[in-house]
Scaffold this motif. Sequence first.
Motif, PDB file in Angstrom:
ATOM      1  N   LYS A  39      -6.052   0.599   1.033  1.00 46.95           N
ATOM      2  CA  LYS A  39      -4.891   0.367   1.870  1.00 46.95           C
ATOM      3  C   LYS A  39      -4.533   1.587   2.705  1.00 46.95           C
ATOM      4  O   LYS A  39      -4.085   1.467   3.841  1.00 46.95           O
ATOM      5  CB  LYS A  39      -3.693  -0.023   0.997  1.00 46.95           C
ATOM      6  CG  LYS A  39      -3.754  -1.420   0.433  1.00 46.95           C
ATOM      7  CD  LYS A  39      -2.509  -1.709  -0.396  1.00 46.95           C
ATOM      8  CE  LYS A  39      -2.519  -3.140  -0.934  1.00 46.95           C
ATOM      9  NZ  LYS A  39      -1.306  -3.431  -1.731  1.00 46.95           N
ATOM     10  N   GLU A  74      -7.459  -0.852   7.688  1.00 47.28           N
ATOM     11  CA  GLU A  74      -6.516  -1.876   8.109  1.00 47.28           C
ATOM     12  C   GLU A  74      -7.273  -3.063   8.683  1.00 47.28           C
ATOM     13  O   GLU A  74      -8.416  -2.924   9.137  1.00 47.28           O
ATOM     14  CB  GLU A  74      -5.551  -1.302   9.144  1.00 47.28           C
ATOM     15  CG  GLU A  74      -6.217  -0.831  10.417  1.00 47.28           C
ATOM     16  CD  GLU A  74      -5.238  -0.162  11.363  1.00 47.28           C
ATOM     17  OE1 GLU A  74      -4.034  -0.182  11.077  1.00 47.28           O
ATOM     18  OE2 GLU A  74      -5.697   0.379  12.385  1.00 47.28           O
ATOM     19  N   VAL A 128      -7.620  -7.266  -0.827  1.00 46.51           N
ATOM     20  CA  VAL A 128      -6.670  -6.650   0.121  1.00 46.51           C
ATOM     21  C   VAL A 128      -6.714  -7.349   1.470  1.00 46.51           C
ATOM     22  O   VAL A 128      -5.684  -7.612   2.099  1.00 46.51           O
ATOM     23  CB  VAL A 128      -6.970  -5.151   0.273  1.00 46.51           C
ATOM     24  CG1 VAL A 128      -6.050  -4.534   1.326  1.00 46.51           C
ATOM     25  CG2 VAL A 128      -6.801  -4.432  -1.061  1.00 46.51           C
TER      26      VAL A 128
END
Length: 1810
Positions: free
Chosen positions: A113, A117, A159
Amino acid sequence: MDFEGKARIRCNYTALVNDVDADRVKDFLYENGTIEHDEHQRIGIEKITDNAKVQILLDILDTKINGYEQLLLVLKNDNRDDLVDLLQGTNVDMAKVEEERSKEQNALIQVIKCNFEEKMDETIDADVLEHIIRLEYLRERKKVFPGEINKIEKCLKEVFPVIEIRKGRSKKASMAQPKKLYQHIHQKCTQIELNSESKSAGSREMKDASKGEVLLKDISVANLGAALQPLFLEKELDESVLEMLKEEKISGRLFAEFTLDDIKEVCPDMPYGYKKTLLQTKDAILDKEKSEGPFLLVGNLENQQLEPGANNLDEETDPPWQRLRALDTLTNPAQTYHKNAVVRSANLYRHNLIEPIQNFVYFGDGSEQSLIKCIQKFLCNFTAACLTERTNGIIYFGIEEKIDRYGEKCGIIKGFKARPSKITQIVYETLQTSFFADQLHLILRCIRPPQFIKITENPDAFPTYVVEIDVLPSFELTKYRTFYQREKISGNVLSVYTFKEGRPSRMNDEELKHYNETKSDICDNREKMEKSRNNLQTCANLRQHFLDLYSAGSGNKLVNEIYPVLILSPLDPSVKEKLEPEKFEFLIDIDPCVIFDFHPTVEGEGLFNAVDKIPYYIVKPYIIEDFDRKKEDNIIAEVENNRQALPGWVFCNGYEPLDMKTYKKLDWKTKRSESFKEAIRIYQDCIPPGRAFVIFAIFSTNYDIMLEIAEEVILKFQNQWIVLAEDASLLDKWKYELIRRSSVDSDTFRKRCVAGIPWQYLTQIVKEVKNIQRSSECQLSNSCGGSCHLKSKLRSELCDLDILSKKECEESEITKDTKKLEEQSRKAEEEFYRGTRVSWWNMYFKDHALKRSQHGQIAERLHNLLMGKFNEDDSKVVVFKLYHQPGCGGTTIAMQILWSLKKIYRCCIVRRLTDQTHNQIQVLRAYEDKNPMPPVVLIDNEDELRITSLRFKLEQEAKVASRHSESKLQVYCLLFRCIRRVHLPNSIDINSFILTQSLETDELEWFRRKHELLCQKHNENPKRDVNPKYLISFNLLKENFDADYIQRNAALYVKGVEDEKERKLLLYLSLINTFDMEFQSIPLSSFDFIMSEDSRAKKTIMTFSMRYRVKAGYEGDWETHLSNAIEVLLSRNIQVNTGSQGIQIVSKVFARALLLNMLKEENVPLHEVVCKFLECAMLKTKSFSITVLKRILQDILKKREESEKGKKEMFSPLVTHILQREGGDRAAEVLECGFERTKDAMIAQQTARLYIFLKNWTKAEEFAEKAVTERPENSYLWDTYGQIYLKRLADIYESCLQDERFLTTKEIQDVVEIAVKGMSYFEKEQLVSEREQFATDNDAGYFAELQTIVMVLDLFTLWNPDRGKLHKFLVSENTPNDFKIFERKRLVFLKGLHHRSENTLTKLDDKYSQLKNIYKAESTFNPSLEVIRLRENLDIYFGEGAVEMPTNLLPKDVASYCRRRINRIGGRSLVSILRLRNEDTPDNIFLEIYEKAKWIIDHGFASLHDYLTLLGVSLVRSIDSDEDMDFESMIQWSSMAYKMVTDPSYEDRPNLEAFMYFVIIHWPTESRRKYQGLLCSPEEIAEAIRRWKKAFRKIYPRQEDTNLYRKKETTYFFLGSGRKDIIYYEELGDNSRYQDVFRTEKVRTRLQRLKGILLRDGWEIKYAITSLSGNSSSIGITNSFPTSSVLWNRTVYFYVGFSWNGPKAFCVTREEDPTISATTEVSEEGISRQSQTKKTQNEFEKYESVSTLNKLYKALRDIDRRLEKSKKKKGRFQSDEKDEDTPQEKALKEERQKLISSRLDYLQMQIEMN
């Protein structure tokens, strides 16, 4: 290794360590490829136990992905099934395993993270992504990534659900083989990039942004090395070749044409392979230039490599110093470096384990590529060396190491072009590849992230940085491990690095072997130093470190005496305008002697201005040039004499308000360094040895000039200095320079350095230690009944005064807390009863101090004085005196009075009397009050002359205040004098009071009850409350000063003090306190030499303020180690004059008892103790404290007490004591010793006076000569010199009277010689006294001259009894035969006695009649009466006694006879004629004076004196007569007198009577209209007044307006309004208050009222004097009293009086008719003055019968006749056999002897009163 395998190994860790064969297992693991060669080698290389080897092996396996499985396999192969079963059979807590796995997964998700992105259509290579994640693990998690790509994929999908995985080629890939790609994901910009990279350069390519690319052939000789250096590093060529090229002057063009033969010529010793490589490198450069153009970088001039010694520049052109970032701190965004700035450090070599070793690295062209190569080559070696040596370190990439002109290493700021994110990546990649995985996580925790410090040059170019990396190998992480580095030299090689000469160096086998043997000691040392460092680094321990230096480690109380000297560095430019004053209060709270400020201060900036803003602080600014001895107004004497009331703030290099320029270093050294050295020398002399506390306060690195003086200061104050800095990095250069200059060593610097303590915290520490309690706001009462707030700053400025607030103590923070208030009460009470000076807290707590029964009487008298009652006629400064015996509570009752007055009047105590005290009283009086009440000023036991001076100055202030006051000013201020006296005066006036030691019954009862209460408190809490028996001052009062009690307890306390040094201290303190009239405390440090004699013998350097001191068996702070036995006898306080600690015996009464007991016990005489003390070595030294001690010793040798009669005793109490008990020789020995030690002229004077008393005339002359040699401009010393000869004459006279004998011819000749000498010294005294500017005049020389003349003439009658012959000899030109025994010059001397005595008498008579004191002198000596007595004695010899003059005299002789007769009967001056009037002299005397003076004038023998006599007697006769005087003749006489006195040939002393008569008589009035033609014009009157005032100033030069001690002139006559227009002042009434008298009806009808204009200053009236014919002229008439400003520039009405300094205006009002007073009271002060005069007269009345020689001889002759008559009568009734005296004869003889004794006493009294 997976988490389950780790868990199984942890559970069985001990069994594995103990049972596994490390050698066999490591071999198996190496053979199957689990561990690498260098890992296998590393396990076997160390000589450690098998258990330790297994531990290393398990750590290595922990970093392997399949480490657990391989371990099982190896154990099976090694037939260790037992261990395999143990591992596999272990029950593992799978929940914990899953928890660990989950934590790891969450950590991975967090890394993803933070670094990636979601971004559609973006793609990233899987290998790149994994590489980024592994690096981030290293950077953030400080360990190797513990997983494979499948774990990453799982977390990525969690994620970023949109992510897709496909095969293909990335945009940057050029390989044909497709790779795994992640789609819809994008790498974020790192935080480093966001913070550090320039926005303008962020999107540029490195090459495009760089500047200075040139072709090889265009490079100069100087720049060739810089251009080729990166290539040499890349090819691993020897960089020394670059220096050879430079030495051979090879340019780029020549190098481009190099052949193999050229290389052989330039570098003959170079290996062939290197030569070939160099030639290939040259060709590669040329080929690349052909294809790509210029690419070699030489940079700008700033980027070129400096030559060794290139920075050996002139001092004024030295590059600036650069302050480096401190270890283990983050980069401040505002912190930058300057290109080419110099950095220095003492840590460029191994120093200690905590202070970081520093390496500077700079190679190449400053490009990013060069930086990368430097990191790859040097970072790991440096890190490995730090780990090996267990030392902290910082490596700086971008600072070039050089050797300066001193041969010392330094650094030059260069910098590299860099992208922080890229360089950070390189750093961690380099570390990962260079160290073993099992140790990498530890190493990463020891290394801090790279810090990028931007270089400020070229802001538009690509950012340039210095990259700094910190290494902190803490013991907790490193333990006892050996850290190996993996180097690829020929395969992987294990290397261990250490530091050699400050640089990393690889250990050889022997060194490694030695290291392994000593490693444990190194690690233990690291652990020990960490603990020590940690303790010092905490604020609490920084506090203790400072206290160890400041208060000798004595905790939260400063019990030792120190003298701080502060030296402040310049401020950092970034903070100088943002200073918070409260942070720097310690600068003043620490009570510095002086502050030296090196900051170039402009108006409103700097620390001085910050401190000056603090309300309660006040400092006095100086500049360093004020210590220049060549400067006329330097302050050297002020410092040496300790007269600075405020701490001095000395600007050393620039102060704009005083136009002090700021200099650079060279100019400062040339122009100001000597002044600074002189200042340091002065303070070194003034501060007691070992008690200085020098503080170098460092606020920035701009201290180049300060460094120049640091060595001087440290040398002067050895072991008495510290250095303070809020930021430790500020001290790098400071430390380096001091060590380089051998000013200090490293260990000393460490001990004396307090770095890291915030200034605000330091202020808190000082306040706690000094127990500083800011007083509450000061409220002052005002005249309208309200109050106002006195600003704290102003209260501090009024430093001579202790101002009592209207709400003193009431608003203190203490009163708001019950417990604090109780504790304050206990402490204040205990200190007071111990003998410490009474404080306001003792007033606040009502039960602390007894209110004496006399309190009400004293308060009432003060109240009456403040209301204007009982004041002197024209004095506005009233004085009340409280005489008290020592210890009876005089000061306490005085403070109680002030406490009771504080709500109505402004009250203060004078701390010290200075030249500014009167100004400060004036400020206090007028502060925010238009019509102020008189302040009450308590003065406790101060010097009489100083108080007189203060009163004179206040009177001048009162005059000014009166002129501006809208109402009548009665009292300006009240001086409340508290006077301690052993002998109280027999009689006092109404404004005085006497307080004795004797207590009344109810007062004793109060002490009894208080004692019971104290005993009760002590019994309840003996630890807290003191035992009352030790409260000596309290017990003295309780016992009513019982002599037996004092003696008994003194003996007990003396026996209790057993230590030899303490007994000596007690002896000397008792001696001083007993005989010091002011009972002053003595500076504690003045006894250092006495209390440290043993250590001084061992040549100890004593430092009393620091725990770190040079010791030689003696602990310097003796005052902290005194025994309880002596502590109970001592009282400590802060001396007002020095600010240092003072000690004294708790009571003056007890001090005397202690002294007598110790003298008795030691069996030594007092003079021996005094002489031994005076001969102490300490009195030879110079310091503030010794100066004070010497001053006190001088006082006890020379200061004399007043007797009960108010006269000064002959000698000081000490000398008197020795004289009476041990004899004159011993007293003289003490005084001589005192003079030899102090060279005090006044002590020499006292010695001379003692020898006069002992009649040792030779020794008296010797010491009188020494006295006048020391101080030739002191008239009192010349008086003592003359008194020797006067006393010799008196001794001869006494001898003759006692022996009833006559003088021989030889003796009378000696008498004349003695008189000549004595009168020459009295004449010298008169000349000196006229130049002196004292509050009181010294007229003793005039009186002594007249006394000498009288004494000589009296002695002549004892040589030749024929007084007629003596008279004839003295007044005529003839010399009888009897007098021809004298040589000519002595005859001239004798005949000149008449003229000499007349001149002296005239001077004295004029002075005491024409001038008056502001207030009456407090003495039984009345100078006016003494003049009369002397005149009576002189008239016997020079005057004519017969009314009828002798016949057969020539006319001129008749005139001379008439003058002598006039003088004899009292007509020599106006004053003497007026005195005859006051004595009710018969009219025939006045008539005789008139007739004889007129005869002289009528017969043509007139002199100025004759005209004045005739005018004076005519005026006096007219006072009481209604007959008209012969005014026409008086006009003529006055005109003649005026003409004679103004004639240019007139050279005598101007006679003011001539001017006064002329102006009075010629002043035009209506009654004088008939004399219009005889009177002079108004212009002549104006001119006469001008000349009159000029003559007055000539006679009385001390009466100039600039002299504060000038006196008022008397006024005898006023201008009348009727037929009688000259009015004598006594005709106006008996009231002495002029302003009241002038308002009476009697005066209004008799005096003429004039009209004029009051000029602006209020002191002069412009009056138009108009002649009777109408002509007018303006004259200025002085106003006699100050007039309110409301009348300025207005028409006013006034009366005119004629003083001795011209006409004066009285009763100046706006109305023509002044308001009539209802009543007129006679002032009580007038009564007291009359009683004073009466008292003086009574002193003389006792000697009336012997006041002249005639009266004595007459009385003696009468007794002789009565004796003769008695003997004749006895002869008729008594046989010859019995010749005994009858009772009558015995009585007559006793009466005769009593007369002779009285005459001698009278003469002695006259001399002493002089």
